[in-house]
Design a protein around this motif. Structure first.
Motif, PDB file in Angstrom:
ATOM      1  N   SER A 106       0.826  -1.208   0.000  1.00  0.00           N
ATOM      2  CA  SER A 106       0.000   0.000   0.000  1.00  0.00           C
ATOM      3  C   SER A 106       0.859   1.257   0.000  1.00  0.00           C
ATOM      4  O   SER A 106       0.549   2.244  -0.661  1.00  0.00           O
ATOM      5  CB  SER A 106      -0.931   0.016   1.222  1.00  0.00           C
ATOM      6  OG  SER A 106      -0.171   0.053   2.410  1.00  0.00           O
ATOM      7  N   ARG A 107       1.963   1.224   0.721  1.00  0.00           N
ATOM      8  CA  ARG A 107       2.835   2.398   0.782  1.00  0.00           C
ATOM      9  C   ARG A 107       3.521   2.624  -0.562  1.00  0.00           C
ATOM     10  O   ARG A 107       3.716   3.762  -0.987  1.00  0.00           O
ATOM     11  CB  ARG A 107       3.874   2.233   1.887  1.00  0.00           C
ATOM     12  CG  ARG A 107       3.294   2.294   3.289  1.00  0.00           C
ATOM     13  CD  ARG A 107       4.390   2.190   4.317  1.00  0.00           C
ATOM     14  NE  ARG A 107       3.856   2.285   5.668  1.00  0.00           N
ATOM     15  CZ  ARG A 107       3.714   3.426   6.326  1.00  0.00           C
ATOM     16  NH1 ARG A 107       4.056   4.558   5.742  1.00  0.00           N
ATOM     17  NH2 ARG A 107       3.241   3.437   7.545  1.00  0.00           N
ATOM     18  N   VAL A 108       3.904   1.518  -1.239  1.00  0.00           N
ATOM     19  CA  VAL A 108       4.517   1.653  -2.552  1.00  0.00           C
ATOM     20  C   VAL A 108       3.513   2.264  -3.525  1.00  0.00           C
ATOM     21  O   VAL A 108       3.832   3.165  -4.288  1.00  0.00           O
ATOM     22  CB  VAL A 108       5.008   0.290  -3.065  1.00  0.00           C
ATOM     23  CG1 VAL A 108       5.485   0.414  -4.502  1.00  0.00           C
ATOM     24  CG2 VAL A 108       6.130  -0.251  -2.177  1.00  0.00           C
ATOM     25  N   LEU A 109       2.282   1.786  -3.485  1.00  0.00           N
ATOM     26  CA  LEU A 109       1.244   2.282  -4.379  1.00  0.00           C
ATOM     27  C   LEU A 109       0.970   3.753  -4.115  1.00  0.00           C
ATOM     28  O   LEU A 109       0.885   4.567  -5.036  1.00  0.00           O
ATOM     29  CB  LEU A 109      -0.045   1.480  -4.188  1.00  0.00           C
ATOM     30  CG  LEU A 109      -1.242   1.909  -5.047  1.00  0.00           C
ATOM     31  CD1 LEU A 109      -0.905   1.759  -6.519  1.00  0.00           C
ATOM     32  CD2 LEU A 109      -2.471   1.073  -4.701  1.00  0.00           C
ATOM     33  N   VAL A 110       0.849   4.114  -2.836  1.00  0.00           N
ATOM     34  CA  VAL A 110       0.587   5.512  -2.478  1.00  0.00           C
ATOM     35  C   VAL A 110       1.712   6.403  -2.960  1.00  0.00           C
ATOM     36  O   VAL A 110       1.486   7.481  -3.508  1.00  0.00           O
ATOM     37  CB  VAL A 110       0.418   5.651  -0.946  1.00  0.00           C
ATOM     38  CG1 VAL A 110       0.423   7.114  -0.543  1.00  0.00           C
ATOM     39  CG2 VAL A 110      -0.888   4.988  -0.507  1.00  0.00           C
ATOM     40  N   GLY A 111       2.939   5.949  -2.784  1.00  0.00           N
ATOM     41  CA  GLY A 111       4.077   6.774  -3.152  1.00  0.00           C
ATOM     42  C   GLY A 111       4.210   6.959  -4.655  1.00  0.00           C
ATOM     43  O   GLY A 111       4.799   7.933  -5.107  1.00  0.00           O
ATOM     44  N   SER A 112       3.698   6.000  -5.454  1.00  0.00           N
ATOM     45  CA  SER A 112       3.880   6.069  -6.900  1.00  0.00           C
ATOM     46  C   SER A 112       2.756   6.803  -7.605  1.00  0.00           C
ATOM     47  O   SER A 112       2.840   7.049  -8.793  1.00  0.00           O
ATOM     48  CB  SER A 112       3.984   4.643  -7.455  1.00  0.00           C
ATOM     49  OG  SER A 112       2.762   3.945  -7.233  1.00  0.00           O
ATOM     50  N   CYS A 113       1.674   7.155  -6.896  1.00  0.00           N
ATOM     51  CA  CYS A 113       0.536   7.810  -7.529  1.00  0.00           C
ATOM     52  C   CYS A 113       0.834   9.293  -7.756  1.00  0.00           C
ATOM     53  O   CYS A 113       1.495   9.939  -6.942  1.00  0.00           O
ATOM     54  CB  CYS A 113      -0.721   7.676  -6.661  1.00  0.00           C
ATOM     55  SG  CYS A 113      -1.407   6.016  -6.660  1.00  0.00           S
ATOM     56  N   ASN A 114       0.321   9.820  -8.845  1.00  0.00           N
ATOM     57  CA  ASN A 114       0.405  11.251  -9.122  1.00  0.00           C
ATOM     58  C   ASN A 114      -0.939  11.872  -8.783  1.00  0.00           C
ATOM     59  O   ASN A 114      -1.904  11.744  -9.532  1.00  0.00           O
ATOM     60  CB  ASN A 114       0.759  11.483 -10.591  1.00  0.00           C
ATOM     61  CG  ASN A 114       2.147  11.000 -10.936  1.00  0.00           C
ATOM     62  OD1 ASN A 114       3.079  11.196 -10.156  1.00  0.00           O
ATOM     63  ND2 ASN A 114       2.290  10.384 -12.091  1.00  0.00           N
ATOM     64  N   TYR A 115      -0.998  12.534  -7.637  1.00  0.00           N
ATOM     65  CA  TYR A 115      -2.251  13.097  -7.168  1.00  0.00           C
ATOM     66  C   TYR A 115      -2.412  14.537  -7.644  1.00  0.00           C
ATOM     67  O   TYR A 115      -1.437  15.255  -7.871  1.00  0.00           O
ATOM     68  CB  TYR A 115      -2.306  13.073  -5.641  1.00  0.00           C
ATOM     69  CG  TYR A 115      -2.270  11.689  -5.056  1.00  0.00           C
ATOM     70  CD1 TYR A 115      -3.327  10.807  -5.235  1.00  0.00           C
ATOM     71  CD2 TYR A 115      -1.166  11.274  -4.312  1.00  0.00           C
ATOM     72  CE1 TYR A 115      -3.285   9.533  -4.694  1.00  0.00           C
ATOM     73  CE2 TYR A 115      -1.130  10.002  -3.757  1.00  0.00           C
ATOM     74  CZ  TYR A 115      -2.194   9.140  -3.964  1.00  0.00           C
ATOM     75  OH  TYR A 115      -2.156   7.886  -3.430  1.00  0.00           O
ATOM     76  N   SER A 116      -3.673  14.946  -7.761  1.00  0.00           N
ATOM     77  CA  SER A 116      -3.964  16.355  -7.985  1.00  0.00           C
ATOM     78  C   SER A 116      -3.699  17.119  -6.693  1.00  0.00           C
ATOM     79  O   SER A 116      -3.900  16.584  -5.601  1.00  0.00           O
ATOM     80  CB  SER A 116      -5.425  16.531  -8.408  1.00  0.00           C
ATOM     81  OG  SER A 116      -5.699  15.808  -9.594  1.00  0.00           O
ATOM     82  N   LYS A 117      -3.258  18.351  -6.801  1.00  0.00           N
ATOM     83  CA  LYS A 117      -2.975  19.139  -5.604  1.00  0.00           C
ATOM     84  C   LYS A 117      -4.238  19.745  -5.013  1.00  0.00           C
ATOM     85  O   LYS A 117      -4.327  19.970  -3.803  1.00  0.00           O
ATOM     86  CB  LYS A 117      -1.969  20.239  -5.929  1.00  0.00           C
ATOM     87  CG  LYS A 117      -0.572  19.709  -6.220  1.00  0.00           C
ATOM     88  CD  LYS A 117       0.413  20.847  -6.424  1.00  0.00           C
ATOM     89  CE  LYS A 117       1.815  20.304  -6.663  1.00  0.00           C
ATOM     90  NZ  LYS A 117       2.799  21.413  -6.878  1.00  0.00           N
ATOM     91  N   GLN A 118      -5.233  20.022  -5.866  1.00  0.00           N
ATOM     92  CA  GLN A 118      -6.486  20.581  -5.377  1.00  0.00           C
ATOM     93  C   GLN A 118      -7.580  20.363  -6.410  1.00  0.00           C
ATOM     94  O   GLN A 118      -7.314  20.047  -7.564  1.00  0.00           O
ATOM     95  CB  GLN A 118      -6.349  22.064  -5.059  1.00  0.00           C
ATOM     96  CG  GLN A 118      -6.064  22.952  -6.263  1.00  0.00           C
ATOM     97  CD  GLN A 118      -5.901  24.403  -5.860  1.00  0.00           C
ATOM     98  OE1 GLN A 118      -5.335  24.710  -4.822  1.00  0.00           O
ATOM     99  NE2 GLN A 118      -6.402  25.308  -6.682  1.00  0.00           N
ATOM    100  N   ALA A 119      -8.812  20.517  -5.963  1.00  0.00           N
ATOM    101  CA  ALA A 119      -9.973  20.358  -6.849  1.00  0.00           C
ATOM    102  C   ALA A 119     -11.069  21.302  -6.375  1.00  0.00           C
ATOM    103  O   ALA A 119     -11.094  21.721  -5.211  1.00  0.00           O
ATOM    104  CB  ALA A 119     -10.462  18.912  -6.841  1.00  0.00           C
ATOM    105  N   THR A 120     -11.973  21.641  -7.288  1.00  0.00           N
ATOM    106  CA  THR A 120     -13.095  22.524  -6.978  1.00  0.00           C
ATOM    107  C   THR A 120     -14.371  21.703  -6.890  1.00  0.00           C
ATOM    108  O   THR A 120     -14.623  20.833  -7.738  1.00  0.00           O
ATOM    109  CB  THR A 120     -13.250  23.615  -8.056  1.00  0.00           C
ATOM    110  OG1 THR A 120     -12.038  24.374  -8.133  1.00  0.00           O
ATOM    111  CG2 THR A 120     -14.406  24.549  -7.721  1.00  0.00           C
TER     112      THR A 120
END
Length: 361
Positions: free
Chosen positions: A23-37
């Motif tokens: 789970s930590r590997v998966l979380v670390g490899s994801c490209n998340y959005s910084k914010q959303a409206t």
């Protein structure tokens, strides 16, 4: 040859052991959005020309912080339920699970220097105002490590700029004004009504001819807010604080919310409402799930990341609960302390059965 094979196998196994959990590997490899409206529900207004915005931005950082805090409140209240049934907690106990968006959203919309006074069902506000889970649960179980040394319980938990809960309905408004006048603060005031649809076991429809509580201030402007949506609560609170700080006087906010437990631990909560009603609210309006779904659907976080937070919160609650049932109770000599602002040199009858009461001349 045998030694070489053992060495190779050892290095491979060591590399596997050193790897992070999946789970930590998966979380670390994801490209998340910084914010959303996000679009949010409009507030109903009373004596106001405009109200909070109908949309707002949520950053990934804030969203994760809000989720962790609401999940902590939820699990803390469920643990308090368990401790009460195990008779570690005695007396009155009013839980706020289901209403997490109210306390967390309120704190997100004010400053740490703002002053807060509340009624009962206050454990969530205690947490958001800075009291630890450990100190809250230990206070509920009457232990020395509690935030009031085990002598106050639910109604007497205090933090900086937080003046505890009050068991008398509506008392917090008058107490605020007493504090305000005594300290000459002249502070703006937001009156907040958490309408969870029931007054003890009576539905609001049966108790009042008009359920528009946000209009009950008469000449005081009011807002009716979706109290199950943390973003609605946050934006309404920001609006209300800006309104008051601008010198417009007080304002009344009605947060429409729902409690999953009964009125108190002595109330099963299903004699005046159905289990189906409670399940329907959980399915459609649960504040934690609403935030989680928004963030996942807008790539602000992943399901695995929330699972990781859930695990960390669960451990924090379990550790706090263990402390709350193993810590020492306050001594009999301690029970009479803090009744007076000074420490008079006399014993108080009933606090220690081994000392003789001395009368005061």
């Amino acid at each position: 040859m045998k030694k070489m094979l053992v060495s190779v196998v050892s290095r491979v196994l060591s590399g596997i052991a050193a790897q992070k959990p999946a789970s930590r590997v998966l979380v670390g490899s994801c490209n998340y959005s910084k914010q959303a409206t996000f679009e949010i529900k409009k507030c109903d207004l009373y004596r106001l020309e405009e109200g909070p915005p109908a949309s707002t931005e949520l950053t990934r950082e804030d969203g994760l912080k809000y989720y962790r805090m609401m999940q902590t409140v939820r699990r803390m209240e469920l643990k308090a339920d368990q401790l009460y049934k195990q008779k570690f907690i005695r007396g009155f106990c009013h839980l706020c699970d289901g209403q997490e968006a109210c306390c967390v959203g309120l704190e997100a919309g004010i400053k740490s220097t703002d002053h807060v006074i509340t009624s009962y069902r206050a454990h969530g506000i205690c947490l958001t105002r800075g009291i630890s889970v450990r100190a809250i649960l230990a206070e509920l179980t009457g232990r020395k490590g509690g935030c009031a040394k085990g002598k106050g319980g639910s109604m007497h938990m205090y933090a900086k700029n937080f003046y505890g809960g009050n068991g008398i309905v509506g008392a917090q408004g008058q107490l605020f004004e007493v504090y305000n006048m005594a300290a000459l603060w002249k502070l703006p005031c937001i009156f907040i009504c958490e309408n969870n649809r029931y007054g003890m076991g009576t539905s609001v429809e049966r108790a009042a001819a008009s359920t528009d509580y946000y209009k009950r201030g008469n000449f005081i402007p009011g807002l009716r807010v979706d109290g199950m949506d943390i973003l609605c609560v946050r934006e309404a609170t920001k609006f209300a604080t800006n309104y008051c700080r601008s010198g417009n006087g007080p304002i009344l906010m009605e947060l429409q919310t729902y409690r999953y437990h009964g009125h108190s631990m002595s109330d099963p909560g299903v004699s005046y409402r159905s289990r189906e009603e409670i399940q329907d609210v959980r399915r459609k309006s649960d504040p934690i799930m609403l935030l989680k779904d928004r963030m996942v659907n807008n790539e602000l976080a992943s399901v695995d990341e929330f699972k990781e937070i859930d695990g960390e919160v669960k451990k924090e609650i379990e550790d706090a609960a263990h402390f709350a049932v193993t810590d020492q109770e306050p001594t009999l000599e301690e029970l009479g302390h803090h009744i007076y602002s000074t420490s008079p040199s006399f014993e108080i009858r009933g606090t220690n059965q081994w000392i003789k009461f001395k009368s005061i001349s």
